[in-house]
Design a protein around this motif. Structure first.
Motif, PDB file in Angstrom:
ATOM      1  N   THR A 426      48.924  37.661  42.094  1.00  0.00           N
ATOM      2  CA  THR A 426      50.067  37.728  43.003  1.00  0.00           C
ATOM      3  C   THR A 426      51.369  37.781  42.211  1.00  0.00           C
ATOM      4  N   THR A 427      52.461  38.043  42.903  1.00  0.00           N
ATOM      5  CA  THR A 427      53.760  38.106  42.237  1.00  0.00           C
ATOM      6  C   THR A 427      54.123  36.761  41.623  1.00  0.00           C
ATOM      7  N   SER A 428      53.893  35.667  42.353  1.00  0.00           N
ATOM      8  CA  SER A 428      54.243  34.349  41.813  1.00  0.00           C
ATOM      9  C   SER A 428      53.358  33.997  40.619  1.00  0.00           C
ATOM     10  N   GLU A 429      52.067  34.350  40.688  1.00  0.00           N
ATOM     11  CA  GLU A 429      51.185  34.096  39.549  1.00  0.00           C
ATOM     12  C   GLU A 429      51.596  34.934  38.348  1.00  0.00           C
ATOM     13  N   LEU A 430      52.000  36.150  38.626  1.00  0.00           N
ATOM     14  CA  LEU A 430      52.464  37.032  37.559  1.00  0.00           C
ATOM     15  C   LEU A 430      53.686  36.432  36.871  1.00  0.00           C
ATOM     16  N   ASP A 431      54.624  35.911  37.656  1.00  0.00           N
ATOM     17  CA  ASP A 431      55.823  35.317  37.065  1.00  0.00           C
ATOM     18  C   ASP A 431      55.475  34.071  36.250  1.00  0.00           C
ATOM     19  N   THR A 432      54.570  33.253  36.763  1.00  0.00           N
ATOM     20  CA  THR A 432      54.146  32.071  36.009  1.00  0.00           C
ATOM     21  C   THR A 432      53.520  32.481  34.680  1.00  0.00           C
ATOM     22  N   MET A 433      52.678  33.514  34.703  1.00  0.00           N
ATOM     23  CA  MET A 433      52.034  34.000  33.489  1.00  0.00           C
ATOM     24  C   MET A 433      53.076  34.431  32.454  1.00  0.00           C
ATOM     25  N   PHE A 434      54.060  35.221  32.873  1.00  0.00           N
ATOM     26  CA  PHE A 434      55.052  35.718  31.922  1.00  0.00           C
ATOM     27  C   PHE A 434      56.024  34.617  31.479  1.00  0.00           C
TER      28      PHE A 434
END
Length: 449
Positions: A426-434
């Motif tokens: 998801t977008t939020s998971e993607l942001d957490t990853m980066f």
């Protein structure tokens, strides 16, 4: 990772030999023992969670919690738990998957042959090409052209097709019969010609190689739409158009290795669709089962099939097979994977989230410790600057170690960190990853300056 090895880690080091690993270093540090997974996260034996930035090994497209894949495997285990496609025997899952794959694949595919892995599929593709040319009375037309930085497996011949030093060293590879052509990427900061001009020069180099070796000795060219394990290098504009024109000119088959790029990784179902590729043979694996079971496939055209079929009639057989290469359980999982991709519109999700993914990747280009960033769909690489006097890959491997402290499972690919998360991210998971990756690079920079 805890300073003191756990009992599980100690047992692992005593008995389990790890691939692509420094065995002596592993004896000293112990492995990271992962015991469960959920969604895009993997958890170790101590309860620590990590975002899996490489989807295990580029393959867990639907994440680690897809109950439908588990149920699909269970149904198959309860009906026909094992079988094969030797001789004149078959089973419904194999028939259904072959029909679906040949119908959806680019290039007008006619037949599908199933294996246990991408390495086996590439070995099989080469054997089909040899069989085909022997059938046509062309015994000298056997050489395969592969590229620098390519990855096509780790077998004797698939490893020879691979263009990475680490896969060759100590194994007496590459084997005879493999030719190597240029690495199809130019760094933007070093470029003084357009992408199209660069592509033209690569096609000219390829043609020169063909002419110097003799077109009648060259059977096929193998390539990934985007170089994957070698560092995630997208081709320059018009590259594949020009390469295919050269191959057609000299009657050389095209084997397209979509082991990483197949099934939505780059946006469309196949990476070939991005670049107008028309393969004669298409190699698939990894996301075909979302990594829940081992499966590979080789698809090929009717033109090849008709020649091969006639030759099997002359010889009495096609003397090549793997015991579990057409196993019904992974094939049933593959069918369920395709259903989920279609029903949940996974391709549309990838296409919708890819711009934000790319924007987050591009942010790293402003860092002084980053040399280059590369991105297509949900596939990316961030290449780190290696200070003078430090060997290749040292800094990226250090980043992998630091990443675990920040809750990331990272993959070093040469001097780069490859990013290939599950397609369901998801977008939020993607942001957490980066965000975690930025923290990792900040810590790395503080330790190396």
């Amino acid at each position: 990772m805890p300073n003191q090895m756990s009992q599980l880690a100690e047992r692992d080091v005593k008995s389990l030999f790890h691939g692509q690993t420094d065995a002596r270093k592993l004896e000293a540090t112990g492995p990271l023992v992962c015991v469960r997974a959920e969604g895009i996260n993997v958890f170790d034996e101590h309860g620590n969670g990590y975002i899996d930035t490489l989807a295990s090994m580029w393959n867990v497209a639907l994440g680690y919690s897809e109950q439908r894949l588990i149920e699909g495997a269970k149904r198959q285990l309860e009906t026909l738990p094992a079988f094969h496609s030797y001789y004149n025997r078959s089973h419904p899952p194999a028939i259904d998957l072959a029909e679906r794959l040949t119908a959806m694949a680019p290039g007008g595919m006619s037949k599908a042959y199933f294996t246990n892995s991408g390495s086996e599929a590439n070995e099989t593709a080469v054997k089909i090409v040899r069989f085909y040319n022997n059938a046509l009375g062309r015994p000298e037309k056997k050489k395969i052209i592969a590229r620098q930085q390519a990855y096509h497996g780790a077998g004797i011949f698939s490893g020879s097709l691979t263009g990475l030093k680490a896969i060759h060293e100590g194994f007496d590879l590459p084997s005879p019969g493999v030719l190597r052509t240029a690495f199809p990427y130019q760094y933007p900061a070093q470029s003084n010609i357009s992408e199209e001009e660069f592509a033209t020069s690569l096609a000219e180099l390829l043609e020169s190689l063909i002419l110097s070796e003799g077109p009648d000795t060259i059977a096929a060219f193998i390539g990934e739409p985007i170089l994957g394990s070698g560092g995630v290098y997208p081709p320059p504009a018009t590259y594949w158009e020009k390469v295919q024109a050269v191959l057609r000119k000299y009657d050389i088959l095209l084997i397209v290795d979509e082991v990483i790029t197949g099934f939505g990784r780059t946006g469309p179902m196949f990476g070939s669709e991005l670049y107008g590729l028309r393969p004669d043979l298409l190699v698939l694996s990894k996301q075909i089962t979302s990594g829940y079971a081992a499966l590979g496939a080789v698809l090929f055209t009717d033109e090849i099939y008709q020649v091969v079929a006639d030759y099997t009639s002359k010889l009495g057989t096609f003397g090549h097979a793997f015991t579990s290469g057409c196993h019904p359980v992974p094939i049933a999982i593959a069918l369920e994977t395709l259903d989920i991709i279609e029903e949940r519109k996974i391709l549309e999700h990838v296409q919708s989230i890819a711009p934000h993914f790319e924007e987050r990747v591009r942010r790293f280009s402003t860092r002084g410790d980053v040399v280059d960033v590369r991105c297509v769909g949900l596939l990316a690489a961030i290449e780190l600057r290696h200070p003078e006097g430090i060997g290749p890959g040292v800094i990226s491997k250090k980043a992998v170690d630091i990443g675990t402290r920040h809750g990331l499972l990272l993959r070093a690919s040469g001097n780069s960190i490859a990013i290939c998360p599950p397609l369901i991210i998801t977008t939020s998971e993607l942001d957490t990853m980066f965000d975690r990756l930025e923290a990792t690079f900040d810590e790395l920079a503080s330790e190396t300056t």
